[in-house]
Design a protein around this motif. Sequence first.
Motif, PDB file in Angstrom:
ATOM      1  N   PRO A 277       0.815  -1.217   0.000  1.00  0.00           N
ATOM      2  CA  PRO A 277       0.000   0.000   0.000  1.00  0.00           C
ATOM      3  C   PRO A 277       0.844   1.261   0.000  1.00  0.00           C
ATOM      4  CG  PRO A 277      -0.006  -1.015   2.169  1.00  0.00           C
ATOM      5  CD  PRO A 277       0.716  -1.964   1.268  1.00  0.00           C
ATOM      6  N   VAL A 278       0.159   2.382  -0.214  1.00  0.00           N
ATOM      7  CA  VAL A 278       0.808   3.687  -0.166  1.00  0.00           C
ATOM      8  C   VAL A 278       1.490   3.858   1.191  1.00  0.00           C
ATOM      9  CG1 VAL A 278       0.352   6.168  -0.112  1.00  0.00           C
ATOM     10  CG2 VAL A 278      -0.772   4.744  -1.819  1.00  0.00           C
ATOM     11  N   TYR A 298       9.671   8.774   0.838  1.00  0.00           N
ATOM     12  CA  TYR A 298       8.216   8.622   0.839  1.00  0.00           C
ATOM     13  C   TYR A 298       7.821   7.619  -0.239  1.00  0.00           C
ATOM     14  CZ  TYR A 298       8.104  11.703  -3.290  1.00  0.00           C
ATOM     15  OH  TYR A 298       8.287  12.251  -4.537  1.00  0.00           O
ATOM     16  N   CYS A 299       6.620   7.055  -0.113  1.00  0.00           N
ATOM     17  CA  CYS A 299       6.118   6.046  -1.051  1.00  0.00           C
ATOM     18  C   CYS A 299       4.728   6.484  -1.510  1.00  0.00           C
ATOM     19  CB  CYS A 299       6.063   4.674  -0.381  1.00  0.00           C
ATOM     20  SG  CYS A 299       7.673   4.065   0.175  1.00  0.00           S
ATOM     21  N   PRO A 300       4.619   7.163  -2.650  1.00  0.00           N
ATOM     22  CA  PRO A 300       3.361   7.794  -3.036  1.00  0.00           C
ATOM     23  C   PRO A 300       2.341   6.882  -3.695  1.00  0.00           C
ATOM     24  CG  PRO A 300       5.064   8.316  -4.628  1.00  0.00           C
ATOM     25  CD  PRO A 300       5.728   7.518  -3.544  1.00  0.00           C
ATOM     26  N   GLY A 303       2.407  -0.695  -4.629  1.00  0.00           N
ATOM     27  CA  GLY A 303       3.281  -1.593  -5.383  1.00  0.00           C
ATOM     28  C   GLY A 303       4.686  -1.087  -5.589  1.00  0.00           C
ATOM     29  N   MET A 304       5.158  -0.208  -4.717  1.00  0.00           N
ATOM     30  CA  MET A 304       6.511   0.324  -4.892  1.00  0.00           C
ATOM     31  C   MET A 304       7.556  -0.699  -4.453  1.00  0.00           C
ATOM     32  SD  MET A 304       6.314   4.375  -3.990  1.00  0.00           S
ATOM     33  CE  MET A 304       7.950   4.572  -4.702  1.00  0.00           C
ATOM     34  N   THR A 305       8.659  -0.753  -5.188  1.00  0.00           N
ATOM     35  CA  THR A 305       9.736  -1.671  -4.845  1.00  0.00           C
ATOM     36  C   THR A 305      10.879  -0.973  -4.116  1.00  0.00           C
ATOM     37  OG1 THR A 305      10.757  -1.316  -7.015  1.00  0.00           O
ATOM     38  CG2 THR A 305       9.209  -3.149  -6.814  1.00  0.00           C
ATOM     39  N   SER A 306      10.862   0.349  -4.081  1.00  0.00           N
ATOM     40  CA  SER A 306      11.871   1.100  -3.327  1.00  0.00           C
ATOM     41  C   SER A 306      11.293   2.468  -2.983  1.00  0.00           C
ATOM     42  CB  SER A 306      13.161   1.255  -4.138  1.00  0.00           C
ATOM     43  OG  SER A 306      12.923   1.984  -5.323  1.00  0.00           O
ATOM     44  N   PRO A 307      11.701   3.055  -1.852  1.00  0.00           N
ATOM     45  CA  PRO A 307      11.202   4.374  -1.478  1.00  0.00           C
ATOM     46  C   PRO A 307      11.790   5.456  -2.373  1.00  0.00           C
ATOM     47  CG  PRO A 307      12.559   3.408   0.287  1.00  0.00           C
ATOM     48  CD  PRO A 307      12.604   2.480  -0.871  1.00  0.00           C
ATOM     49  N   THR A 308      11.078   6.585  -2.453  1.00  0.00           N
ATOM     50  CA  THR A 308      11.551   7.743  -3.214  1.00  0.00           C
ATOM     51  C   THR A 308      12.163   8.747  -2.243  1.00  0.00           C
ATOM     52  OG1 THR A 308       9.812   7.443  -4.860  1.00  0.00           O
ATOM     53  CG2 THR A 308      10.879   9.611  -4.763  1.00  0.00           C
ATOM     54  N   PRO A 309      13.418   9.144  -2.436  1.00  0.00           N
ATOM     55  CA  PRO A 309      14.019  10.120  -1.519  1.00  0.00           C
ATOM     56  C   PRO A 309      13.259  11.441  -1.543  1.00  0.00           C
ATOM     57  CG  PRO A 309      15.691   9.078  -2.894  1.00  0.00           C
ATOM     58  CD  PRO A 309      14.368   8.692  -3.470  1.00  0.00           C
ATOM     59  N   CYS A 310      13.135  12.071  -0.376  1.00  0.00           N
ATOM     60  CA  CYS A 310      12.513  13.385  -0.314  1.00  0.00           C
ATOM     61  C   CYS A 310      13.312  14.353  -1.188  1.00  0.00           C
ATOM     62  CB  CYS A 310      12.495  13.879   1.134  1.00  0.00           C
ATOM     63  SG  CYS A 310      10.930  13.622   1.948  1.00  0.00           S
ATOM     64  N   SER A 322       3.575   9.011   2.751  1.00  0.00           N
ATOM     65  CA  SER A 322       3.135   8.859   1.370  1.00  0.00           C
ATOM     66  C   SER A 322       3.430  10.096   0.539  1.00  0.00           C
ATOM     67  CB  SER A 322       1.630   8.566   1.326  1.00  0.00           C
ATOM     68  OG  SER A 322       0.902   9.622   1.936  1.00  0.00           O
ATOM     69  N   ALA A 323       3.816  11.208   1.171  1.00  0.00           N
ATOM     70  CA  ALA A 323       4.141  12.439   0.450  1.00  0.00           C
ATOM     71  C   ALA A 323       5.146  13.228   1.279  1.00  0.00           C
ATOM     72  CB  ALA A 323       2.889  13.269   0.201  1.00  0.00           C
ATOM     73  N   PRO A 324       6.030  13.977   0.621  1.00  0.00           N
ATOM     74  CA  PRO A 324       6.988  14.788   1.375  1.00  0.00           C
ATOM     75  C   PRO A 324       6.326  16.027   1.954  1.00  0.00           C
ATOM     76  CG  PRO A 324       7.272  15.146  -0.975  1.00  0.00           C
ATOM     77  CD  PRO A 324       6.224  14.079  -0.831  1.00  0.00           C
ATOM     78  N   MET A 325       6.931  16.598   2.983  1.00  0.00           N
ATOM     79  CA  MET A 325       6.469  17.851   3.583  1.00  0.00           C
ATOM     80  C   MET A 325       7.392  18.976   3.122  1.00  0.00           C
ATOM     81  SD  MET A 325       5.800  16.538   7.480  1.00  0.00           S
ATOM     82  CE  MET A 325       5.634  18.240   8.035  1.00  0.00           C
ATOM     83  N   PRO A 326       6.829  20.067   2.573  1.00  0.00           N
ATOM     84  CA  PRO A 326       7.700  21.175   2.168  1.00  0.00           C
ATOM     85  C   PRO A 326       8.340  21.824   3.384  1.00  0.00           C
ATOM     86  CG  PRO A 326       5.397  21.806   1.979  1.00  0.00           C
ATOM     87  CD  PRO A 326       5.402  20.342   2.279  1.00  0.00           C
ATOM     88  N   CYS A 327       9.564  22.265   3.229  1.00  0.00           N
ATOM     89  CA  CYS A 327      10.226  22.989   4.310  1.00  0.00           C
ATOM     90  C   CYS A 327       9.415  24.239   4.638  1.00  0.00           C
ATOM     91  CB  CYS A 327      11.645  23.381   3.893  1.00  0.00           C
ATOM     92  SG  CYS A 327      12.752  21.976   3.771  1.00  0.00           S
ATOM     93  N   SER A 328       9.262  24.540   5.909  1.00  0.00           N
ATOM     94  CA  SER A 328       8.442  25.677   6.329  1.00  0.00           C
ATOM     95  C   SER A 328       9.121  26.996   5.986  1.00  0.00           C
ATOM     96  CB  SER A 328       8.179  25.596   7.837  1.00  0.00           C
ATOM     97  OG  SER A 328       9.404  25.576   8.537  1.00  0.00           O
TER      98      SER A 328
END
Length: 454
Positions: A277-278, A298-300, A303-310, A322-328
């Motif tokens: 899952p996400v 994060y894994c958006p 079925g992902m096989t590897s995480p996506t770097p922020c 499941s989603a990155p957080m923008p820097c404040s």
Amino acid sequence: PHLRSSLPSKTKMVWKLIAALGLVFMHAVRHSQASQQDSVVDIRYCIEHKLNTITCKIDSPQNVSTRSRHSIQVPLNQKRVLDASSVWFGIHHDVPISSLGSFKVCIDRPYSYPLSPAQLLACATNPDQMVVVGAKSSASASTLSVMAVARAADAFRPTYSRTVAYYANGAYWYNLNTSSKSFGFSDVSAVNLQPSDAMCSGYGGNGQGAGTGPCQGSCENKLSWHVGYGGWRAGCTDFLNENTVWRKVVYILVSGGSFCPLGSYCPSGSDSALPCPVGTYCDESGLTAPKPCDRGAYCPTTGMTSPTPCPAGSICPDTGMSAPMPCSPGSFCPTIGLTTSTPCAAGTYSPSAGASSCHQCRSCSAGRFRARCGGRYSGTCFKCGGCSAGNFRAGCSGLSSGDCFKCTSCPAGKYQSGCGGGSPGACVQCRSCPAGKALQGCGGASSGTCIVEP
């Protein structure tokens, strides 16, 4: 009989020799017929299961002494493999059961349990499903001491030779279907079914047996069960017919026998692979649970096989995102894979979220300074303030409003000129007066006055 009794002794010996040769000939004919019948069984098996990736070939008569006529010869470059990416090829030892992915238990019995042919065949209802055949040292063991994997049609295929097993997925299998029955696998085609495989018996394990019998292959790569009564061996450990601790197991793998693919997981007992899952990923085949996305990634999607770097300008402070957080605003994130942001340094600011760098505070015109620049604000320019008499303001520029300082005192004969605002002024020499006049009041901030001498 009475005629033969009257013959000379040499003639009697000739008659005996002829009779013996006749028996040998009849036995050879029967053996040839049986071998041909076995060969027909094997060829029919190849046709029924459409094994177009292996070559079914009858051994030549010259090989009868060492191989059965009905064995299947498999070219090395045509051996059947479960999956090109699968590690389950050949015979394995000390395999964590959890690494098998999702499976259904078909057989899990003590070695002393008398397995029936029907119980074995119940594990082959789907001939194309993959089965794990193995042994574990106890009911609570978390690993299989020895195991091999094959299609159900290959693992449970009936065989009739007591000396030769057939090849499937890196192991040699037999399911002896004669009056005495046995089942198992080996690392070599040569077996010694008595009825279970006694090849290399007594070469290790529990110490029973002298280890003096024939041995081809390695005892640790052999598994053999009697069918109809107790088991026999689990690797080098043999004489297990009445053992109630060791377990013989057959697991049926899910998804038609395939291992859980990358990007999916297979909980125990499931009938199909589930996409991760996400917020999770599945970077290995055969997982029973997905892995939460790592911090800094994060894994958006499913079925992902590897995480996506922020990405730069973002952070991923927690696992399972499941989603990155923008820097404040007021901070920046200069590189990928960050879990925390960096505050903007003094003299810089970041007015919006998602910045990968901070802006320099802008300068103001002469006589002005910028206040409240930093964090998320660019600040405002203000006029430098004045100071009281006898003082001046210094350092008013950039981001500083400066401070008031006392004008410098001058020595005798000099006075302070121009001190005020943003200037410290300077000590100026008191002026000279013309003849007949005298200088009065020169000092401090006064240049004095020339007056008529009294």
